[in-house]
Design an enzyme around this catalytic site. Structure first.
Site, PDB file in Angstrom:
ATOM      1  N   ASP A  35      67.312   4.235  27.601  1.00  0.00           N
ATOM      2  CA  ASP A  35      66.579   3.014  27.280  1.00  0.00           C
ATOM      3  C   ASP A  35      66.838   2.605  25.834  1.00  0.00           C
ATOM      4  O   ASP A  35      67.319   3.404  25.016  1.00  0.00           O
ATOM      5  CB  ASP A  35      65.077   3.216  27.485  1.00  0.00           C
ATOM      6  CG  ASP A  35      64.673   3.196  28.944  1.00  0.00           C
ATOM      7  OD1 ASP A  35      65.482   2.725  29.769  1.00  0.00           O
ATOM      8  OD2 ASP A  35      63.564   3.652  29.264  1.00  0.00           O
ATOM      9  N   LYS A  57      65.467  -1.653  28.506  1.00  0.00           N
ATOM     10  CA  LYS A  57      64.511  -2.630  29.005  1.00  0.00           C
ATOM     11  C   LYS A  57      63.776  -3.262  27.830  1.00  0.00           C
ATOM     12  O   LYS A  57      63.494  -2.620  26.827  1.00  0.00           O
ATOM     13  CB  LYS A  57      63.515  -1.974  29.963  1.00  0.00           C
ATOM     14  CG  LYS A  57      64.167  -1.507  31.252  1.00  0.00           C
ATOM     15  CD  LYS A  57      63.143  -1.013  32.241  1.00  0.00           C
ATOM     16  CE  LYS A  57      62.582   0.328  31.853  1.00  0.00           C
ATOM     17  NZ  LYS A  57      61.679   0.878  32.892  1.00  0.00           N
ATOM     18  N   MET A 171      53.045  -0.952  23.055  1.00  0.00           N
ATOM     19  CA  MET A 171      53.628  -2.247  23.433  1.00  0.00           C
ATOM     20  C   MET A 171      52.606  -3.381  23.312  1.00  0.00           C
ATOM     21  O   MET A 171      52.461  -4.199  24.224  1.00  0.00           O
ATOM     22  CB  MET A 171      54.182  -2.176  24.862  1.00  0.00           C
ATOM     23  CG  MET A 171      55.185  -1.053  25.058  1.00  0.00           C
ATOM     24  SD  MET A 171      55.502  -0.620  26.789  1.00  0.00           S
ATOM     25  CE  MET A 171      53.978   0.210  27.248  1.00  0.00           C
TER      26      MET A 171
END
Length: 260
Positions: A35, A57, A171
């Site tokens: 990732d 991603k 996030m």
């Protein structure tokens, strides 16, 4: 005969925080699916002869992307003996490792999970902020800050109002204003200490201190990915202004934030 897939946690970024198991597997990998949150320093530990697959991603990525990653892992398991699915932090903490494990199991592929230091503990340690502390925080919760279907965060905000619980949002950069407003609306003091950290544990680490009501302003000076820590334990950071009385709310929002 299928090879084996290893769901490996890369930790918060510093290669010295890799587990010995993770380092061994990276050095002996045949294929690595990684990732975007995996640091360059971690990538340098990978077997130079391994085949690399960047499936980085980003926020608001298409839901079908995870299906594509699952298919890549299954396909590689048929052609390689040791396939590493490398994820920042820990595979089972907001890493969708559980979904990948179930998919592989359903298709008869062996999967081994190698835990990693998750961003919350790595970040807190690098800042010198204990996530629990006697007299300040008796529990901690890890929470995703992602929106779901652009309809807002589906959280039980009332359950997050306990001042003795440290909150760590992953996030969350795009939703800091909403997080601050919702927590204050449901009982958290606007003077609750907060910390934001970017590139935690790396030489490029940057952090800021503030309060819930100054969070939206502070967040404008950061870019994702960054981690948000909310709770009285943040005032244990050596640079956090100390209250002038025994009242926790004595922290003044105008003076209680700093950047590094």
């Amino acid at each position: 005969m299928h090879g084996k897939v290893y769901l490996v946690g890369a930790g918060p970024g510093d290669p010295e925080l890799l587990t010995l198991r993770a380092l061994y597997l990276l050095q002996h990998a045949d294929a690595v699916v990684y990732d975007r949150l995996v640091s360059r320093a971690i990538m340098s530990c990978i077997n130079p002869e391994a085949t690399l697959y960047d499936v980085g991603k980003v926020a608001a990525c298409k839901p079908s992307m995870q299906d594509d990653i699952n298919d890549i892992l299954l396909s590689l398991s048929r052609t390689h003996q040791r396939v590493i699915r490398l994820k920042g932090g820990d595979p089972f903490i907001f890493g969708r490792g559980g979904e990948e494990q179930l998919y592989l199991q359903q298709h008869g592929v062996r999967a081994e999970v190698v835990p990693g230091i998750t961003a919350a503990t790595g970040c807190a340690a690098s800042l010198g902020i204990p996530l629990t502390h006697r007299g300040l925080a008796s529990s901690v919760r890890f929470i995703t800050g992602h929106l779901r279907d652009n309809q807002g965060l589906e959280l039980n905000w009332a359950s997050l109002s306990d001042p003795t619980c440290t909150l760590v949002f992953y996030m969350a950069m795009a939703n800091c204003r909403h997080i601050a407003q919702a927590l204050i609306q449901h009982g958290r003091s606007p003077h609750t200490p907060i910390a934001l950290a970017q590139d935690a544990t790396l030489k490029s680490q940057r952090w800021g201190l503030g309060t819930l009501q100054t969070l939206p302003q502070l967040a404008q000076t950061f870019s994702p990915p960054a981690l948000l820590i909310i709770g009285q334990v943040v005032q244990l950071h050596p640079d956090y202004p100390q209250p002038t009385s025994n009242t926790q709310d004595a922290l003044t929002p105008e003076s209680s934030w700093a950047l590094m």
